[in-house]
Design a protein around this motif. Sequence first.
Motif, PDB file in Angstrom:
ATOM      1  N   UNK A  16       1.362  -1.398   0.197  1.00  0.00           N
ATOM      2  CA  UNK A  16       0.039  -0.334   0.378  1.00  0.00           C
ATOM      3  C   UNK A  16       1.352   1.531   0.162  1.00  0.00           C
ATOM      4  N   UNK A  17       1.389   1.797   0.518  1.00  0.00           N
ATOM      5  CA  UNK A  17       2.564   2.455   0.422  1.00  0.00           C
ATOM      6  C   UNK A  17       3.674   2.500  -0.799  1.00  0.00           C
ATOM      7  N   UNK A  18       3.899   1.313  -0.701  1.00  0.00           N
ATOM      8  CA  UNK A  18       4.970   1.562  -1.888  1.00  0.00           C
ATOM      9  C   UNK A  18       3.613   2.004  -3.585  1.00  0.00           C
ATOM     10  N   UNK A  19       2.551   1.732  -3.138  1.00  0.00           N
ATOM     11  CA  UNK A  19       1.356   2.247  -4.324  1.00  0.00           C
ATOM     12  C   UNK A  19       1.346   4.009  -3.962  1.00  0.00           C
ATOM     13  N   UNK A  20       1.239   4.065  -2.902  1.00  0.00           N
ATOM     14  CA  UNK A  20       0.910   5.418  -3.027  1.00  0.00           C
ATOM     15  C   UNK A  20       1.375   6.579  -3.419  1.00  0.00           C
ATOM     16  N   UNK A  21       3.183   5.512  -2.848  1.00  0.00           N
ATOM     17  CA  UNK A  21       4.408   6.968  -3.521  1.00  0.00           C
ATOM     18  C   UNK A  21       4.571   6.621  -5.144  1.00  0.00           C
ATOM     19  N   UNK A  22       4.281   5.683  -6.197  1.00  0.00           N
ATOM     20  CA  UNK A  22       4.444   5.711  -7.459  1.00  0.00           C
ATOM     21  C   UNK A  22       3.852   6.524  -8.187  1.00  0.00           C
ATOM     22  N   UNK A  23       2.199   6.687  -7.236  1.00  0.00           N
ATOM     23  CA  UNK A  23       1.057   7.865  -7.607  1.00  0.00           C
ATOM     24  C   UNK A  23       0.583   8.450  -6.977  1.00  0.00           C
ATOM     25  N   UNK A  24       1.504   9.251  -5.457  1.00  0.00           N
ATOM     26  CA  UNK A  24       1.150   9.793  -4.758  1.00  0.00           C
ATOM     27  C   UNK A  24      -0.361  11.231  -5.400  1.00  0.00           C
ATOM     28  N   UNK A  25      -0.405  12.260  -6.288  1.00  0.00           N
ATOM     29  CA  UNK A  25      -1.074  13.145  -6.178  1.00  0.00           C
ATOM     30  C   UNK A  25      -2.399  12.719  -6.375  1.00  0.00           C
TER      31      UNK A  25
ATOM     32  N   UNK B 138      -5.503   3.065  13.373  1.00  0.00           N
ATOM     33  CA  UNK B 138      -6.027   2.934  14.976  1.00  0.00           C
ATOM     34  C   UNK B 138      -5.109   4.866  15.251  1.00  0.00           C
ATOM     35  N   UNK B 139      -3.775   4.158  15.686  1.00  0.00           N
ATOM     36  CA  UNK B 139      -2.592   5.190  15.852  1.00  0.00           C
ATOM     37  C   UNK B 139      -2.795   6.560  14.629  1.00  0.00           C
ATOM     38  N   UNK B 140      -2.723   6.156  13.369  1.00  0.00           N
ATOM     39  CA  UNK B 140      -2.848   7.250  12.518  1.00  0.00           C
ATOM     40  C   UNK B 140      -4.319   7.840  12.330  1.00  0.00           C
ATOM     41  N   UNK B 141      -5.032   7.317  13.062  1.00  0.00           N
ATOM     42  CA  UNK B 141      -6.879   8.104  12.832  1.00  0.00           C
ATOM     43  C   UNK B 141      -6.614   8.975  13.909  1.00  0.00           C
ATOM     44  N   UNK B 142      -5.988   8.867  15.377  1.00  0.00           N
ATOM     45  CA  UNK B 142      -5.730   9.877  16.697  1.00  0.00           C
ATOM     46  C   UNK B 142      -4.875  10.828  16.107  1.00  0.00           C
TER      47      UNK B 142
ATOM     48  N   UNK C 204      -4.013  13.564   3.402  1.00  0.00           N
ATOM     49  CA  UNK C 204      -2.554  14.083   2.849  1.00  0.00           C
ATOM     50  C   UNK C 204      -1.527  12.598   2.644  1.00  0.00           C
ATOM     51  N   UNK C 205      -2.117  11.470   3.801  1.00  0.00           N
ATOM     52  CA  UNK C 205      -1.311  10.635   3.651  1.00  0.00           C
ATOM     53  C   UNK C 205      -2.166   9.174   4.355  1.00  0.00           C
ATOM     54  N   UNK C 206      -3.015   9.235   5.469  1.00  0.00           N
ATOM     55  CA  UNK C 206      -3.859   7.933   5.847  1.00  0.00           C
ATOM     56  C   UNK C 206      -4.548   7.535   5.314  1.00  0.00           C
ATOM     57  N   UNK C 207      -5.423   8.372   4.684  1.00  0.00           N
ATOM     58  CA  UNK C 207      -6.503   8.154   3.460  1.00  0.00           C
ATOM     59  C   UNK C 207      -5.926   7.176   2.132  1.00  0.00           C
TER      60      UNK C 207
END
Length: 315
Positions: free
Chosen positions: A11-20, A216-220, A232-235
Motif C-alpha cells: 500500500x505504501x509503495x503504490x501510494x508513492x508511485x502515484x501520490x497526488x 487506530x494510531x494514524x486516526x488519532x 494527504x497520507x492516511x486515507x
Amino acid sequence: MWTRKELKEKGKWALKQNYWKAVLVGLLLMAISGGLFGGPAPGGPPIDDDNYTIETEADSVSVVDTENDLAYEIDTDSPMAGPEVAVLAASFGLVLLLVFAVLLVMSFFIFNPLLVGVQRFFLRDLNQRALVKEVTYGFDNNYRENVKTMFFRDLFIFLWSLLLIIPGIVKSYEYRMIPYLLADDPTMTKDVAFAESKRMMTGQKWNAFVLDLSFIGWGILSVFTLGILSIFYVAPYRAHTNAALYEKLRYGMPAPESVAAAPQPAAADPTAAAAAPVFVPAAQPPVPSFAAADAPEATQAENGESPVAPGGPQA
C-alpha cells in the motif's frame, strides 16, 4: 496466508508511485464515506450556550440573548401558541425528512457507484499508475447492477445492525469485498457478488478487523492535525492497503484443490534422508483483470514513465 506488514508495504509503495492522484481520489473516498463531512454541522451557538438563558414563567417561556440584550418570548397561554409550535415542529420535521430522502437517493444512485469507481482506482493503482477517470467506472459499466447490488449490501447491513449492532458489524466484514468485486468484474451480478464476498471473507473477518485496528494510531494523529494528515497520507494509504487485501484474497491464494503433492525425486544416496514433500500449484492463480497495463512498456518509456511491475516493488 497474508500478513498486515505485507499488505501495508504494498500500500505504501503504490501510494508513492502515484501520490497526488491517490490523494485526490482518497479525498473523494473520505467525502462519500462521511469521513470528510461527518463532523458537527456549522451554525450558530446552541441554545444552552453561555450567551443564552431560558426563563420559564407561569404563562410564558423566554429565551434571552444576554450578549445582544435581546429576548424571545412565547406566550403559552395564547390560543395560538399550540398551533404555532405544532406548525413549527412539523415544518422542521418535514425539512429533515426531505434532506434525509435526498441524501438517501444520492447515496444509492451516485455515492455507491462512485465508491465502486474509487475502489477500481485503488485496485489498478497497486500495479500501475491509475488514472483519476477510473472513479466513473461504476457509472460506465453495469450501472444498474452496481446500484442494485450496493443497495442490497447497505440494506442487509442495516437490518443485521438492528440485532444489537454486533451482527451488523460481522455482516459488514462479510460483504466487505462487494465494491471491489464489482470494480474488478463489470459483468458480476448481485448473487454472485454476495456469494464470492462471503467465500473470500470466510475465516478472514477477524484478520481484517485486526488490520483495521492497526490504523487506530494514524486516526488519532489525524485528529490532532484536524484531518490534514488523513487527507494527504492516511486515507490513500489505507485505501491501497484494503485493495491489496482484496487482491491477495482473490488472486494470491490458489484454491486448495489446485494444489497437489508433487512426486518425490529419487535420492541419489539410499541412506540419505527422504526429502520433505513438495507442494506445487497445478495452475497459477488467475491474473487480475485490473492489472493489465493501459499502454505497452515502450510507450510508457517514451512518456518518461517507468513501468510498474504487477508483482509489486522490486528489491
